[in-house]
Write a protein that holds these residues in place. Structure first.
Motif, PDB file in Angstrom:
ATOM      1  N   SER A   1     -14.638 -13.782  59.292  1.00  0.00           N
ATOM      2  CA  SER A   1     -13.547 -13.321  58.429  1.00  0.00           C
ATOM      3  C   SER A   1     -13.596 -14.058  57.101  1.00  0.00           C
ATOM      4  O   SER A   1     -14.264 -15.085  56.970  1.00  0.00           O
ATOM      5  N   GLU A   2     -12.898 -13.492  56.126  1.00  0.00           N
ATOM      6  CA  GLU A   2     -12.741 -14.113  54.820  1.00  0.00           C
ATOM      7  C   GLU A   2     -11.271 -14.066  54.449  1.00  0.00           C
ATOM      8  O   GLU A   2     -10.576 -13.106  54.795  1.00  0.00           O
TER       9      GLU A   2
ATOM     10  N   GLY B   1     -24.074 -21.623  47.522  1.00  0.00           N
ATOM     11  CA  GLY B   1     -22.651 -21.766  47.214  1.00  0.00           C
ATOM     12  C   GLY B   1     -21.709 -21.214  48.266  1.00  0.00           C
ATOM     13  O   GLY B   1     -20.506 -21.419  48.182  1.00  0.00           O
ATOM     14  N   ARG B   2     -22.226 -20.511  49.256  1.00  0.00           N
ATOM     15  CA  ARG B   2     -21.353 -19.990  50.313  1.00  0.00           C
ATOM     16  C   ARG B   2     -20.891 -21.141  51.195  1.00  0.00           C
ATOM     17  O   ARG B   2     -21.605 -22.124  51.386  1.00  0.00           O
ATOM     18  N   PHE B   3     -19.689 -21.025  51.729  1.00  0.00           N
ATOM     19  CA  PHE B   3     -19.139 -22.085  52.568  1.00  0.00           C
ATOM     20  C   PHE B   3     -18.460 -21.454  53.776  1.00  0.00           C
ATOM     21  O   PHE B   3     -17.651 -20.542  53.631  1.00  0.00           O
ATOM     22  N   THR B   4     -18.812 -21.944  54.958  1.00  0.00           N
ATOM     23  CA  THR B   4     -18.291 -21.376  56.206  1.00  0.00           C
ATOM     24  C   THR B   4     -17.745 -22.492  57.083  1.00  0.00           C
ATOM     25  O   THR B   4     -18.371 -23.535  57.227  1.00  0.00           O
TER      26      THR B   4
ATOM     27  N   ALA C   1     -15.976 -17.764  62.515  1.00  0.00           N
ATOM     28  CA  ALA C   1     -16.632 -18.211  61.288  1.00  0.00           C
ATOM     29  C   ALA C   1     -15.803 -17.719  60.112  1.00  0.00           C
ATOM     30  O   ALA C   1     -15.690 -16.516  59.892  1.00  0.00           O
ATOM     31  N   GLN C   2     -15.208 -18.664  59.401  1.00  0.00           N
ATOM     32  CA  GLN C   2     -14.370 -18.307  58.257  1.00  0.00           C
ATOM     33  C   GLN C   2     -15.117 -18.609  56.967  1.00  0.00           C
ATOM     34  O   GLN C   2     -15.423 -19.756  56.688  1.00  0.00           O
ATOM     35  N   ARG C   3     -15.442 -17.563  56.236  1.00  0.00           N
ATOM     36  CA  ARG C   3     -16.115 -17.723  54.937  1.00  0.00           C
ATOM     37  C   ARG C   3     -15.020 -18.053  53.901  1.00  0.00           C
ATOM     38  O   ARG C   3     -14.190 -17.214  53.622  1.00  0.00           O
ATOM     39  N   ILE C   4     -15.041 -19.266  53.384  1.00  0.00           N
ATOM     40  CA  ILE C   4     -13.945 -19.669  52.496  1.00  0.00           C
ATOM     41  C   ILE C   4     -14.399 -19.879  51.049  1.00  0.00           C
ATOM     42  O   ILE C   4     -13.724 -20.544  50.280  1.00  0.00           O
TER      43      ILE C   4
ATOM     44  N   MET D   1     -18.507 -27.461  59.452  1.00  0.00           N
ATOM     45  CA  MET D   1     -18.400 -26.978  58.080  1.00  0.00           C
ATOM     46  C   MET D   1     -19.813 -26.876  57.518  1.00  0.00           C
ATOM     47  O   MET D   1     -20.561 -27.850  57.566  1.00  0.00           O
ATOM     48  N   VAL D   2     -20.165 -25.689  56.996  1.00  0.00           N
ATOM     49  CA  VAL D   2     -21.527 -25.470  56.499  1.00  0.00           C
ATOM     50  C   VAL D   2     -21.488 -24.987  55.056  1.00  0.00           C
ATOM     51  O   VAL D   2     -20.864 -23.976  54.742  1.00  0.00           O
TER      52      VAL D   2
END
Length: 187
Positions: free
Chosen positions: A120-121, A163-166, A179-182, A157-158
């Motif tokens: 989700s985002e 630049g993507r952060f999950t 998995a939250q894409r923030i 936290m990845v």
């Protein structure tokens, strides 16, 4: 700065800013069951837990966070986030103590391979979708999903080099790794 949760947000921002990618595993400060999901020995294990980040957060709470304290706290955050640029995962406790870095994530004995995650985002109208963990990215994402699948009281936290952060955490309600894409929140 005064809320420990904010320290995790600052870590995420700093991890993303160094553009090298990295994994930060947040494990419970009590117990060591998480070690069953990490190859032994940890490449750079702290002889004693590195407590500087926790101490600086605590000091900032008690001293009304003067500019000097915020600066030293920011340096500590950047130092810990910088460890994530090393090959392997950096491990800290939920109390902000550094356990080690350069850790290799392995599947816990007796656990199944993580086959799908809920993605989700935090964007209006976004609906969570179930996807294979390989759809999220490379090895970092897959190993982080497996770690949380095996260690349901941990968070991973990845930061990707792009630049993507999950953030990966176990969803008790869905019975899946979430998995939250923030990325949008870290702008």
């Amino acid at each position: 700065w005064l809320d420990p949760t904010n320290a995790f947000v600052r870590l995420a921002l700093s991890m993303r800013a160094h553009h090298r990618g990295g994994t930060l595993l947040v494990v419970p400060s009590t117990g060591d069951e998480w070690r069953e999901s990490v190859a032994s020995p940890i490449l750079y294990a702290a002889k004693d837990m590195f407590t500087e980040l926790r101490e600086r957060v605590r000091r900032a709470e008690h001293e009304n966070a003067t500019k000097r304290h915020r600066t030293s706290l920011a340096r500590s955050v950047d130092a810990v986030a910088g460890l994530t640029a090393v090959d392997g995962a950096t491990i800290i406790t939920d109390a902000l103590d550094v356990v080690g870095f350069g850790a290799k994530i392995i599947r816990r004995k007796g656990q199944t391979v993580v086959e799908s995650v809920l993605v989700s985002e935090p964007v209006e109208g976004n609906c969570a979708t179930e996807e294979p963990p390989s759809a999220l990215g490379g090895t970092r994402h897959l190993s982080a999903a497996q770690f949380v699948h095996d260690q349901r009281n941990a968070v991973a936290m990845v930061a990707s080099q792009d630049g993507r952060f999950t953030i990966f955490e176990w969803s008790e309600r869905d019975g899946l790794v979430h998995a939250q894409r923030i990325d949008a929140l870290l702008l």
